[in-house]
Design a protein around this motif. Structure first.
Motif, PDB file in Angstrom:
ATOM      1  N   SER A 185       0.800  -1.370   0.142  1.00 38.28           N
ATOM      2  CA  SER A 185       0.639  -0.201  -0.248  1.00 38.28           C
ATOM      3  C   SER A 185       0.723   1.545   0.444  1.00 38.28           C
ATOM      4  N   LEU A 186       2.515   1.437   0.788  1.00 40.92           N
ATOM      5  CA  LEU A 186       2.819   2.162   0.618  1.00 40.92           C
ATOM      6  C   LEU A 186       3.697   2.954  -0.242  1.00 40.92           C
ATOM      7  N   VAL A 187       3.220   1.746  -1.825  1.00 41.60           N
ATOM      8  CA  VAL A 187       3.800   3.045  -3.343  1.00 41.60           C
ATOM      9  C   VAL A 187       2.093   3.136  -3.183  1.00 41.60           C
ATOM     10  N   SER A 188       1.115   3.359  -2.805  1.00 40.24           N
ATOM     11  CA  SER A 188       0.795   3.664  -3.758  1.00 40.24           C
ATOM     12  C   SER A 188      -0.247   5.073  -2.917  1.00 40.24           C
ATOM     13  N   VAL A 189       0.875   5.238  -1.628  1.00 40.59           N
ATOM     14  CA  VAL A 189       0.672   5.967  -0.874  1.00 40.59           C
ATOM     15  C   VAL A 189       1.230   7.026  -1.602  1.00 40.59           C
ATOM     16  N   ALA A 190       2.890   6.887  -1.668  1.00 45.28           N
ATOM     17  CA  ALA A 190       3.395   7.685  -1.646  1.00 45.28           C
ATOM     18  C   ALA A 190       3.338   8.231  -3.616  1.00 45.28           C
ATOM     19  N   ALA A 191       2.703   7.443  -4.331  1.00 45.84           N
ATOM     20  CA  ALA A 191       2.452   7.676  -6.020  1.00 45.84           C
ATOM     21  C   ALA A 191       1.237   8.509  -5.386  1.00 45.84           C
ATOM     22  N   PHE A 192       0.124   8.376  -4.725  1.00 48.17           N
ATOM     23  CA  PHE A 192      -1.059   9.354  -5.032  1.00 48.17           C
ATOM     24  C   PHE A 192      -0.374  10.285  -4.369  1.00 48.17           C
ATOM     25  N   GLY A 193       0.424  10.733  -3.000  1.00 46.07           N
ATOM     26  CA  GLY A 193       0.836  11.733  -2.511  1.00 46.07           C
ATOM     27  C   GLY A 193       1.185  12.330  -3.364  1.00 46.07           C
ATOM     28  N   ALA A 194       2.129  12.089  -4.263  1.00 47.58           N
ATOM     29  CA  ALA A 194       3.091  12.630  -5.020  1.00 47.58           C
ATOM     30  C   ALA A 194       2.642  13.118  -6.490  1.00 47.58           C
ATOM     31  N   THR A 195       1.798  13.067  -6.449  1.00 51.28           N
ATOM     32  CA  THR A 195       0.340  12.726  -7.774  1.00 51.28           C
ATOM     33  C   THR A 195       0.033  14.239  -7.583  1.00 51.28           C
ATOM     34  N   THR A 196      -0.313  14.233  -6.536  1.00 52.70           N
ATOM     35  CA  THR A 196      -1.765  15.389  -5.603  1.00 52.70           C
ATOM     36  C   THR A 196      -0.912  16.645  -5.468  1.00 52.70           C
TER      37      THR A 196
END
Length: 264
Positions: A185-196
């Motif tokens: 999940s941390l892959v997605s949390v980092a990716a979503f946060g960076a995108t936003t």
């Protein structure tokens, strides 16, 4: 930036890091209200953009330890993250177009929902050998991509990591064990946060000094939180109950302020 704002930014980041270290999730949901009501950001959009930077950095720091311990199912995590980044891009654009007061009220409602989710026992998957390959693609890809996109939209819209939605989403889609779901999940949390964060930064809606101080405070708080968690291991459920109560109360406060602002 005044000395008081520096202290409040470091302290707020430390509080979020401490809660993440002790409870193991959900702490980042407090970042936006702390930025608005404690640090004193006047713009909810600025708070969300700045929070997204801090969330992405925190997830990236934690990602390294899970990668070292080989807890990440990289093919599944990558599909979830990539489709979710498209959703986060859409969600961030919609969020920036929504009135700040309404966005903050919606964020408060989301906090109440997350507080309730924190009280539910986490379901564990039973397939530690699950992998995304040619033989499983037809079964796993549609669920991973669809769930990833939907969670990404919410993450981008509210500027949150979305871990409490990503973890059960990964377990439901793949039946992977909980530890693998948390690491992945941390892959997605980092990716979503960076995108936003990138979307809001392009629009000039990130306060970089606050973001940096918040991250530094979070790193310190996370260090002490991890040590404290080992001492309070027997009381973890009680701590989760208390923290979920705090999240719910803050959410109710934000919603009530939003309702009053609409009335007046």
């Amino acid at each position: 930036m005044t000395a008081a704002q520096i202290f409040l930014s470091l302290g707020s980041g430390g509080l979020v890091g401490l809660s993440l270290g002790v409870i193991g999730g959900g702490g980042s949901i407090l970042a936006v209200p702390l930025m608005v009501y404690v640090i004193g950001m006047s713009s909810p959009h600025m708070a969300i953009g700045t929070s997204a930077v801090a969330v992405a950095a925190s997830a990236l720091i934690n990602l390294f330890s899970h990668a070292r311990d080989r807890n990440i199912k990289w093919p599944c995590a990558s599909v979830f993250a990539l489709t979710g980044m498209a959703g986060a891009t859409l969600g961030a654009e919609i969020g920036k177009a929504v009135d700040g007061a309404k966005l903050l009220a919606g964020f408060g409602a989301l906090m109440i929902v997350i507080a309730a989710l924190m009280l539910r026992p986490r379901r564990c998957g039973q397939n530690p050998d699950v992998r995304l390959d040619r033989s499983s693609a037809l079964r796993l890809l549609p669920v991973l991509a669809g769930t990833g996109f939907g969670v990404g939209v919410l993450s981008g819209f509210f500027g949150i990591g979305g871990g409490f939605l990503i973890v059960p989403g990964l377990v439901s889609a793949t039946s992977m064990p909980l530890l693998n779901a948390i690491g992945s999940s941390l892959v997605s949390v980092a990716a979503f946060g960076a995108t936003t964060a990138v979307s809001y930064a392009i629009s000039g809606l990130v306060d970089w000094p606050v973001a940096i101080l918040f991250i530094l405070g979070g790193a310190g708080g996370g260090f002490f939180g991890a040590r404290l968690a080992r001492r309070l291991a027997l009381h973890r459920h009680a701590l989760t109950l208390v923290f979920s109560g705090v999240v719910a109360v803050v959410g109710l406060y934000i919603v009530s302020r939003g309702i009053l602002s609409f009335v007046h």
